[in-house]
Design an enzyme around this catalytic site. Structure first.
Site, short mmCIF file in Angstrom:
data_model
loop_
_atom_site.label_atom_id
_atom_site.label_comp_id
_atom_site.label_asym_id
_atom_site.label_seq_id
_atom_site.Cartn_x
_atom_site.Cartn_y
_atom_site.Cartn_z
N LYS A 1 0.69 -1.29 -0.06
CA LYS A 1 0.13 0.02 -0.12
C LYS A 1 0.84 1.21 0.17
O LYS A 1 2.01 1.21 0.16
CB LYS A 1 -0.99 -0.01 1.19
CG LYS A 1 -2.06 -1.16 0.84
CD LYS A 1 -3.28 -0.86 1.84
CE LYS A 1 -4.06 -2.03 1.51
NZ LYS A 1 -5.40 -2.16 2.51
N ARG B 1 -2.90 -10.18 5.25
CA ARG B 1 -3.47 -10.41 3.89
C ARG B 1 -2.54 -9.95 3.26
O ARG B 1 -2.17 -8.76 2.89
CB ARG B 1 -4.81 -9.73 3.93
CG ARG B 1 -5.33 -9.43 2.59
CD ARG B 1 -6.94 -8.92 2.50
NE ARG B 1 -7.55 -8.94 0.92
CZ ARG B 1 -7.20 -7.90 0.13
NH1 ARG B 1 -6.52 -7.04 0.33
NH2 ARG B 1 -7.84 -8.21 -0.91
#
Length: 260
Positions: A205, A239
């Protein structure tokens, strides 16, 4: 939890697995690499992404789920906020609903999950993907999200979901600044006090590029660094896009005393 996006526009891997055959092979490879769950998504929720219709989402995910029937021995999670998509995915073999809206985006989602007795991953998101990065503000980001997740867990229990089927996710990158994301990760242990499994989804991210000082840098090693930190703090589900490096890193981290 291995990430399998079958979308043309996801932020990191959009367009790479549009062919169901490629997506199926990747899921099988992630299983071989040590994944415990495969999370399949047919709608991008990156900042400012456009929503897609349920039919289009189903056209993307169902061939993959169907193609994995009898070949996958680990659970499939359907990453969706639409009850119609979740139901079709469950009918095809999915066992978990991963909902970025915290089961708030579709009024039918909680009842569906309770009736089907599937697992749910309940995430915090401030706003929608179209608005969430428009100057997100909090008085106390950790405590506000902690209380939100506590309330959503109570909602799920009242809707008939069993406690052991509820997972909570503070929603890294969903309506948070880079600073908010780092602060939430630093306080992972606080969320572990919620008496539910905690999922952390930080893989590749934008805040990682910010911390590295290079938005174009490869984020694999940096993602691993975050994974080890949150695992040590007590996170239950990590994740990630890169399953094998994560599994290998956690194995050695545990062997050398990094995880009790």
């Amino acid at each position: 939890m291995g990430i399998l996006n079958v979308t043309p526009d996801s932020f990191s891997d959009g367009g790479r697995h549009n062919d169901p055959r490629a997506a199926i092979e990747l899921a099988l490879q992630m299983q071989a690499d040590g994944a415990d769950i495969i999370d399949i998504g047919g709608e991008s929720t990156r900042p400012y992404s456009d929503p897609v219709a349920a039919d289009e989402e189903l056209d993307r995910v169902l061939p993959v789920i169907a193609g994995l029937a009898g070949r996958l021995s680990i659970p499939i999670s359907i990453d969706t906020s639409k009850a119609a998509v979740a139901k079709a995915a469950i009918d095809a073999g999915a066992e978990i609903i991963n909902d970025v809206t915290g089961l708030e985006g579709d009024a039918a989602m909680a009842a569906l999950a309770a009736d089907a007795q599937v697992g749910v991953c309940v995430m915090h998101m401030k706003g929608t993907p179209q608005t969430m990065q428009n100057d997100p503000t909090y008085s106390d980001v950790v405590e506000e999200i902690y209380q939100y997740l506590r309330q959503r867990m109570e909602y799920c229990l009242a809707a008939g979901l069993r406690r052991e089927r509820i997972c909570l996710d503070p929603g890294i990158g969903f309506g948070k600044t880079h600073e908010h994301n780092v602060h939430l990760l630093q306080r992972t242990a606080r969320f572990c006090e919620l008496d539910a499994p905690i999922l952390i989804g930080h893989s590749r991210k934008g805040f990682i590029g910010k911390l590295l000082g290079d938005k174009t840098a490869d984020r694999t090693a940096a993602t691993l660094g975050v994974s080890l930190a949150v695992a040590a703090a007590g996170a239950d589900i990590i994740r990630v896009h890169d399953v094998k490096p994560t599994v290998d890193a956690l194995k050695l981290f545990r062997a050398c005393g990094g995880i009790d």
